[in-house]
Each structure stands twice: as C-alpha cells, then as structure tokens.
Design a protein around this motif. Structure first.
Motif, PDB file in Angstrom:
ATOM      1  N   VAL A   1     -32.754  -0.457 -78.177  1.00 58.65           N
ATOM      2  CA  VAL A   1     -32.660   0.840 -77.527  1.00 58.65           C
ATOM      3  C   VAL A   1     -33.930   1.054 -76.498  1.00 58.65           C
ATOM      4  O   VAL A   1     -34.827   1.787 -78.432  1.00 58.65           O
ATOM      5  N   THR A   2     -35.042   1.420 -76.242  1.00 56.89           N
ATOM      6  CA  THR A   2     -35.690   1.788 -75.634  1.00 56.89           C
ATOM      7  C   THR A   2     -35.944   3.149 -76.559  1.00 56.89           C
ATOM      8  O   THR A   2     -37.086   3.228 -76.925  1.00 56.89           O
ATOM      9  N   ALA A   3     -35.055   4.170 -75.455  1.00 62.94           N
ATOM     10  CA  ALA A   3     -35.273   5.773 -76.360  1.00 62.94           C
ATOM     11  C   ALA A   3     -35.086   5.704 -77.235  1.00 62.94           C
ATOM     12  O   ALA A   3     -36.218   6.586 -78.151  1.00 62.94           O
ATOM     13  N   LEU A   4     -35.129   5.375 -78.380  1.00 57.55           N
ATOM     14  CA  LEU A   4     -35.628   5.179 -80.028  1.00 57.55           C
ATOM     15  C   LEU A   4     -36.159   4.268 -80.824  1.00 57.55           C
ATOM     16  O   LEU A   4     -36.796   3.852 -81.594  1.00 57.55           O
ATOM     17  N   ASP A   5     -36.990   3.073 -80.025  1.00 56.26           N
ATOM     18  CA  ASP A   5     -37.884   2.489 -80.525  1.00 56.26           C
ATOM     19  C   ASP A   5     -37.471   1.407 -81.337  1.00 56.26           C
ATOM     20  O   ASP A   5     -38.026   0.873 -82.514  1.00 56.26           O
TER      21      ASP A   5
ATOM     22  N   GLY B   1     -31.049   2.718 -86.863  1.00 56.75           N
ATOM     23  CA  GLY B   1     -31.794   3.724 -88.294  1.00 56.75           C
ATOM     24  C   GLY B   1     -30.995   4.924 -88.182  1.00 56.75           C
ATOM     25  O   GLY B   1     -30.336   5.154 -89.404  1.00 56.75           O
ATOM     26  N   HIS B   2     -30.112   5.238 -87.589  1.00 61.72           N
ATOM     27  CA  HIS B   2     -29.014   6.202 -86.646  1.00 61.72           C
ATOM     28  C   HIS B   2     -27.605   5.717 -87.210  1.00 61.72           C
ATOM     29  O   HIS B   2     -26.451   6.683 -87.492  1.00 61.72           O
ATOM     30  N   PHE B   3     -27.673   4.597 -87.528  1.00 69.53           N
ATOM     31  CA  PHE B   3     -26.098   3.453 -88.074  1.00 69.53           C
ATOM     32  C   PHE B   3     -26.341   3.312 -89.326  1.00 69.53           C
ATOM     33  O   PHE B   3     -26.630   3.035 -90.223  1.00 69.53           O
ATOM     34  N   SER B   4     -24.813   4.525 -89.925  1.00 63.04           N
ATOM     35  CA  SER B   4     -24.326   3.595 -91.728  1.00 63.04           C
ATOM     36  C   SER B   4     -22.219   3.255 -90.680  1.00 63.04           C
ATOM     37  O   SER B   4     -22.008   3.425 -90.461  1.00 63.04           O
ATOM     38  N   LYS B   5     -22.677   2.208 -92.186  1.00 59.41           N
ATOM     39  CA  LYS B   5     -21.283   1.126 -92.100  1.00 59.41           C
ATOM     40  C   LYS B   5     -19.430   1.991 -91.925  1.00 59.41           C
ATOM     41  O   LYS B   5     -18.935   2.583 -91.747  1.00 59.41           O
ATOM     42  N   SER B   6     -20.120   3.961 -93.314  1.00 56.48           N
ATOM     43  CA  SER B   6     -19.223   4.478 -94.006  1.00 56.48           C
ATOM     44  C   SER B   6     -18.834   5.864 -92.546  1.00 56.48           C
ATOM     45  O   SER B   6     -17.799   6.606 -92.271  1.00 56.48           O
ATOM     46  N   ALA B   7     -20.140   6.335 -91.589  1.00 57.48           N
ATOM     47  CA  ALA B   7     -20.136   7.331 -91.232  1.00 57.48           C
ATOM     48  C   ALA B   7     -20.077   7.116 -89.249  1.00 57.48           C
ATOM     49  O   ALA B   7     -19.750   7.875 -88.371  1.00 57.48           O
TER      50      ALA B   7
ATOM     51  N   ILE C   1     -25.593  10.354 -84.720  1.00 56.14           N
ATOM     52  CA  ILE C   1     -26.945  11.366 -83.579  1.00 56.14           C
ATOM     53  C   ILE C   1     -25.620  11.425 -82.520  1.00 56.14           C
ATOM     54  O   ILE C   1     -26.654  11.506 -81.111  1.00 56.14           O
ATOM     55  N   TYR C   2     -24.458  10.972 -82.035  1.00 57.57           N
ATOM     56  CA  TYR C   2     -23.280   9.921 -81.027  1.00 57.57           C
ATOM     57  C   TYR C   2     -23.499  10.624 -80.184  1.00 57.57           C
ATOM     58  O   TYR C   2     -23.851  11.227 -78.644  1.00 57.57           O
ATOM     59  N   ASP C   3     -23.235  12.601 -80.440  1.00 56.09           N
ATOM     60  CA  ASP C   3     -22.861  13.547 -79.975  1.00 56.09           C
ATOM     61  C   ASP C   3     -24.096  13.537 -79.189  1.00 56.09           C
ATOM     62  O   ASP C   3     -24.116  14.257 -77.564  1.00 56.09           O
ATOM     63  N   ASP C   4     -25.547  13.689 -79.106  1.00 55.91           N
ATOM     64  CA  ASP C   4     -26.963  13.647 -78.668  1.00 55.91           C
ATOM     65  C   ASP C   4     -27.649  11.942 -78.388  1.00 55.91           C
ATOM     66  O   ASP C   4     -29.058  12.314 -78.046  1.00 55.91           O
ATOM     67  N   ARG C   5     -26.658  11.021 -78.903  1.00 61.59           N
ATOM     68  CA  ARG C   5     -27.687   8.985 -78.060  1.00 61.59           C
ATOM     69  C   ARG C   5     -28.164   9.803 -77.231  1.00 61.59           C
ATOM     70  O   ARG C   5     -27.281  10.081 -75.792  1.00 61.59           O
ATOM     71  N   PRO C   6     -29.110   8.449 -76.180  1.00 60.76           N
ATOM     72  CA  PRO C   6     -29.414   8.585 -75.703  1.00 60.76           C
ATOM     73  C   PRO C   6     -29.002   7.900 -74.429  1.00 60.76           C
ATOM     74  O   PRO C   6     -27.950   7.378 -74.529  1.00 60.76           O
ATOM     75  N   GLY C   7     -28.984   7.893 -73.334  1.00 58.98           N
ATOM     76  CA  GLY C   7     -28.600   6.887 -72.356  1.00 58.98           C
ATOM     77  C   GLY C   7     -28.125   5.657 -71.877  1.00 58.98           C
ATOM     78  O   GLY C   7     -27.125   5.647 -71.791  1.00 58.98           O
ATOM     79  N   ASP C   8     -28.749   4.677 -73.331  1.00 60.82           N
ATOM     80  CA  ASP C   8     -28.750   3.702 -72.923  1.00 60.82           C
ATOM     81  C   ASP C   8     -28.236   3.092 -74.167  1.00 60.82           C
ATOM     82  O   ASP C   8     -27.282   2.407 -74.087  1.00 60.82           O
ATOM     83  N   CYS C   9     -27.683   4.116 -75.285  1.00 62.96           N
ATOM     84  CA  CYS C   9     -25.919   4.073 -75.627  1.00 62.96           C
ATOM     85  C   CYS C   9     -25.102   4.642 -75.580  1.00 62.96           C
ATOM     86  O   CYS C   9     -23.904   3.935 -75.669  1.00 62.96           O
ATOM     87  N   ARG C  10     -25.436   5.723 -74.195  1.00 61.14           N
ATOM     88  CA  ARG C  10     -24.246   6.344 -73.517  1.00 61.14           C
ATOM     89  C   ARG C  10     -23.285   5.256 -72.260  1.00 61.14           C
ATOM     90  O   ARG C  10     -22.231   5.066 -72.518  1.00 61.14           O
TER      91      ARG C  10
END
Length: 121
Positions: free
Chosen positions: A3-7, A15-21, A25-34
């Motif tokens: 994900v380029t926008a997150l390096d 680094g924004h992912f956790s198995k439990s949650a 940053i789902y609501d504010d995730r970059p376009g690559d993720c969207r």
C-alpha cells in the motif's frame, strides 16, 4: 499487498491491522485499500471456507485475470496446501493461459509441472 499511501511493502502486515479489531483506520483508509476486494468477496463460486480469516490467504488477480495471486498470511504460509485449496489452485494453474502465484512475504511459487520458485520484485 503493498500500500503505497501507507509505505507498506508487500508481504508485511499493515501496522493499522489487528486480528482482534481489524483495520484501525478503516473509515479513513487510503484509496489503495478502498478499491481492493479479495476475490472471495467477488466470486460466488467460492464458499465460506475461502474467506481469508478461515483460509489463511487473500486472493487477487492481475493481468486482467490471467494471473491469480495467493497472498498467504506469513504466520500461516502453508495453509494454501490444505484441501480444498491446493487441488483447486492447481486445477486453475493448469488451465490454458492462467498463472497462479502463491506468496508468503517475498518468496513464492508459480504452480505448475513442476512448481517454480519465484520472488517478489
């Protein structure tokens, strides 16, 4: 995936992912993720067993569908070898004009007769 926008390089857990949650940053995730959707979400023929949390990998395509990429969870790099996954992936790899790559981090395999080691560039 990277994900380029997150390096975030390919093959590394975000680094924004956790198995439990999930994604912090789902609501504010970059376009690559969207714009990304695992093929499990897009393909009715893949049942619940292909859900990434169950299968241990994410599926996506490249080259207009001619290449299927299996991105394994690096904590579960061999889960793709379980059934029904391995037999199905190998059947797809044998189809004319289809390539199947399985990655765990930067190392991978091109499925075929014989399988060939590949590295992510």
């Amino acid at each position: 995936m990277g994900v380029t926008a997150l390096d975030k390089p390919a093959g590394k857990r975000c680094g924004h992912f956790s198995k439990s949650a999930g994604c912090a940053i789902y609501d504010d995730r970059p376009g690559d993720c969207r714009v990304f959707n695992c093929l499990w979400l897009l393909t009715e023929a893949l049942d619940e067993s292909w859900k990434p949390a169950i299968a241990g990998f994410v599926l996506h395509s490249e080259r207009h569908g001619a290449r299927l990429v299996v991105e394994c969870d690096t904590a579960r790099p061999h889960d793709w070898r379980r059934e029904p996954y391995q037999a199905t992936l190998r059947r797809w790899a044998a189809a004319p004009g289809q390539e199947v790559l399985v990655f765990a981090g930067s190392r991978g395999l091109r499925l075929g007769e014989p399988d060939a080691a590949v590295r992510r560039v």
